[in-house]
Motif scaffolding. Structure first.
Motif, PDB file in Angstrom:
ATOM      1  N   VAL A 109       0.712  -1.290  -0.096  1.00  0.00           N
ATOM      2  CA  VAL A 109      -0.278  -0.024   0.091  1.00  0.00           C
ATOM      3  C   VAL A 109       0.777   1.069   0.052  1.00  0.00           C
ATOM      4  O   VAL A 109       0.185   2.313  -0.226  1.00  0.00           O
ATOM      5  CB  VAL A 109      -0.943   0.091   1.169  1.00  0.00           C
ATOM      6  CG1 VAL A 109      -1.872  -1.073   1.164  1.00  0.00           C
ATOM      7  CG2 VAL A 109      -0.183   0.299   2.461  1.00  0.00           C
ATOM      8  N   GLU A 110       2.001   1.186   0.275  1.00  0.00           N
ATOM      9  CA  GLU A 110       2.993   2.501   0.377  1.00  0.00           C
ATOM     10  C   GLU A 110       3.031   3.142  -0.744  1.00  0.00           C
ATOM     11  O   GLU A 110       2.440   4.418  -0.903  1.00  0.00           O
ATOM     12  CB  GLU A 110       4.437   1.923   0.519  1.00  0.00           C
ATOM     13  CG  GLU A 110       5.289   2.968   0.684  1.00  0.00           C
ATOM     14  CD  GLU A 110       5.418   3.317   2.258  1.00  0.00           C
ATOM     15  OE1 GLU A 110       6.415   4.371   2.381  1.00  0.00           O
ATOM     16  OE2 GLU A 110       4.884   2.983   3.124  1.00  0.00           O
ATOM     17  N   ALA A 111       3.310   2.867  -1.889  1.00  0.00           N
ATOM     18  CA  ALA A 111       3.211   3.601  -3.265  1.00  0.00           C
ATOM     19  C   ALA A 111       1.984   4.055  -3.787  1.00  0.00           C
ATOM     20  O   ALA A 111       1.723   5.463  -4.057  1.00  0.00           O
ATOM     21  CB  ALA A 111       4.052   2.674  -4.358  1.00  0.00           C
ATOM     22  N   PRO A 112       0.761   3.331  -3.641  1.00  0.00           N
ATOM     23  CA  PRO A 112      -0.452   3.834  -3.980  1.00  0.00           C
ATOM     24  C   PRO A 112      -0.919   4.900  -3.164  1.00  0.00           C
ATOM     25  O   PRO A 112      -1.307   6.257  -3.694  1.00  0.00           O
ATOM     26  CB  PRO A 112      -1.501   2.571  -3.839  1.00  0.00           C
ATOM     27  CG  PRO A 112      -0.582   1.576  -3.880  1.00  0.00           C
ATOM     28  CD  PRO A 112       0.652   1.884  -3.469  1.00  0.00           C
ATOM     29  N   ILE A 113      -0.688   5.086  -1.630  1.00  0.00           N
ATOM     30  CA  ILE A 113      -1.016   5.823  -0.898  1.00  0.00           C
ATOM     31  C   ILE A 113      -0.122   7.356  -1.307  1.00  0.00           C
ATOM     32  O   ILE A 113      -0.524   8.355  -1.313  1.00  0.00           O
ATOM     33  CB  ILE A 113      -0.814   5.470   0.618  1.00  0.00           C
ATOM     34  CG1 ILE A 113      -1.869   4.434   0.712  1.00  0.00           C
ATOM     35  CG2 ILE A 113      -1.108   6.690   1.451  1.00  0.00           C
ATOM     36  CD1 ILE A 113      -1.740   3.761   2.192  1.00  0.00           C
ATOM     37  N   LYS A 114       1.109   7.160  -1.135  1.00  0.00           N
ATOM     38  CA  LYS A 114       2.149   8.214  -1.096  1.00  0.00           C
ATOM     39  C   LYS A 114       2.562   8.724  -2.507  1.00  0.00           C
ATOM     40  O   LYS A 114       2.717   9.768  -2.688  1.00  0.00           O
ATOM     41  CB  LYS A 114       3.414   7.760  -0.470  1.00  0.00           C
ATOM     42  CG  LYS A 114       3.274   7.539   1.050  1.00  0.00           C
ATOM     43  CD  LYS A 114       4.719   7.573   1.791  1.00  0.00           C
ATOM     44  CE  LYS A 114       4.477   7.195   3.281  1.00  0.00           C
ATOM     45  NZ  LYS A 114       5.659   7.385   3.939  1.00  0.00           N
ATOM     46  N   VAL A 118      -3.985   7.394  -3.408  1.00  0.00           N
ATOM     47  CA  VAL A 118      -4.935   6.707  -3.313  1.00  0.00           C
ATOM     48  C   VAL A 118      -5.255   6.679  -1.709  1.00  0.00           C
ATOM     49  O   VAL A 118      -4.698   6.817  -0.742  1.00  0.00           O
ATOM     50  CB  VAL A 118      -4.726   5.225  -3.547  1.00  0.00           C
ATOM     51  CG1 VAL A 118      -5.850   4.104  -3.282  1.00  0.00           C
ATOM     52  CG2 VAL A 118      -4.525   5.058  -4.905  1.00  0.00           C
ATOM     53  N   ASN A 119      -6.702   6.889  -1.339  1.00  0.00           N
ATOM     54  CA  ASN A 119      -7.352   6.720   0.081  1.00  0.00           C
ATOM     55  C   ASN A 119      -6.847   5.447   0.541  1.00  0.00           C
ATOM     56  O   ASN A 119      -6.771   4.212   0.063  1.00  0.00           O
ATOM     57  CB  ASN A 119      -8.736   6.677  -0.008  1.00  0.00           C
ATOM     58  CG  ASN A 119      -9.482   6.573   1.519  1.00  0.00           C
ATOM     59  OD1 ASN A 119      -9.729   5.452   1.878  1.00  0.00           O
ATOM     60  ND2 ASN A 119      -9.855   7.597   1.856  1.00  0.00           N
ATOM     61  N   LYS A 120      -6.262   5.645   1.737  1.00  0.00           N
ATOM     62  CA  LYS A 120      -5.857   4.618   2.753  1.00  0.00           C
ATOM     63  C   LYS A 120      -6.655   3.339   2.835  1.00  0.00           C
ATOM     64  O   LYS A 120      -6.308   2.245   2.654  1.00  0.00           O
ATOM     65  CB  LYS A 120      -5.457   4.995   3.959  1.00  0.00           C
ATOM     66  CG  LYS A 120      -4.629   3.938   5.104  1.00  0.00           C
ATOM     67  CD  LYS A 120      -4.083   4.505   6.191  1.00  0.00           C
ATOM     68  CE  LYS A 120      -3.327   3.413   6.822  1.00  0.00           C
ATOM     69  NZ  LYS A 120      -2.934   4.095   8.332  1.00  0.00           N
ATOM     70  N   LYS A 121      -8.016   3.736   3.076  1.00  0.00           N
ATOM     71  CA  LYS A 121      -8.855   2.444   3.048  1.00  0.00           C
ATOM     72  C   LYS A 121      -8.881   1.850   1.902  1.00  0.00           C
ATOM     73  O   LYS A 121      -9.057   0.415   1.915  1.00  0.00           O
ATOM     74  CB  LYS A 121     -10.258   2.935   3.736  1.00  0.00           C
ATOM     75  CG  LYS A 121     -11.285   1.924   4.102  1.00  0.00           C
ATOM     76  CD  LYS A 121     -12.402   2.555   4.452  1.00  0.00           C
ATOM     77  CE  LYS A 121     -13.588   1.535   4.873  1.00  0.00           C
ATOM     78  NZ  LYS A 121     -14.727   2.170   5.365  1.00  0.00           N
TER      79      LYS A 121
END
Length: 250
Positions: A109-114, A118-121
């Protein structure tokens, strides 16, 4: 999806790529084979501009990679613009390069979020789906040190897929694995191919090439010496260098 036109790469006086010209259509799997030092990994790294080309042009999905062209001359993009291009290309390396302080899910999830915001959920839900896709749903909270090599490589594949790439590059993804772990990684790659993912794969796994590749390109000394249907090339290679290589690895 990928178009290479007379791509050359020099490291000082050493000429590693000597005019590679090939195409990969959307949904196709191209497997690059050949002896060590033939330029396979270097070419793969040029596709997402981890290496700059010395001459020629590379396109991904119709867009020139790493450069803009003005007045017939190439000008290298700014690092930020190259990074934006690279988001659309997933790459899986020989060594897994997972963050040791992040869980399997955390790595994904690191790259999609940062990077993509992308929304964390949403990222966590997508990450769990990807872990299930690679057969590791129960390892979401495990750290890399708690995973086998094959499991780490499958997490690395899931991490690349989390960015929703249009193209996946695999640089000898099973070469660092114990033999009994190779099959689980190749299984994930076969599934991706069956689902229509465009892939360029550097590997010595000739069984995978025969079963999954739409085309095999045999490289030696920086050039493509033979390419075509994998079954035909393996059964009846035409070039002497291909014959020699296959006699050693088959």
């Amino acid at each position: 999806m990928v178009k290479a036109e007379l791509v050359c790469k020099d490291f000082g006086a050493l000429k590693v790529l000597k005019g590679i010209t090939l195409e990969v259509q959307q949904g196709e799997v191209l497997v690059l084979v050949g002896p060590s030092g033939s330029g396979k990994s270097t070419f793969l790294r040029c596709i997402n501009h981890l290496e700059t080309v010395s001459a020629g042009r590379l396109y991904v999905d119709g867009k020139l990679v790493g450069y803009t062209e003005r007045g017939g001359k190439l000008h290298e993009m700014k690092p930020g613009d190259v990074a934006k291009q690279r988001r659309e290309v997933g790459m899986v390396f020989q060594h897994f390069n997972l963050f040791p302080h992040r869980t399997a899910l955390g790595n994904i999830v690191e790259a999609p979020i940062k990077v993509k915001g992308v929304n964390k959920k949403e990222a966590i839900a997508r990450g769990k789906d990807l872990l299930e896709q690679v057969g590791l749903a129960e390892k979401a909270n495990a750290y890399p040190a708690q995973l086998s090599g094959g499991q780490q490589q499958r997490v690395a594949i899931a991490r690349a897929l989390a960015m929703d790439p249009k193209l996946m590059l695999f640089d000898e993804p099973t070469s660092a694995l114990d033999p009994e772990l190779v099959g689980e990684v190749l299984g994930v790659m076969k599934t991706l191919a069956s689902e229509g993912m465009t892939m360029v794969v550097v590997t010595h796994e000739m069984g995978f090439a025969r079963e999954v590749a739409d085309e095999v390109a045999f490289m030696d000394a920086g050039v493509v010496v033979e390419r075509g249907n994998p079954r035909e090339i393996m059964a009846n290679p035409q070039h002497e260098r291909t014959k020699l290589f296959l006699s050693k690895v088959m």
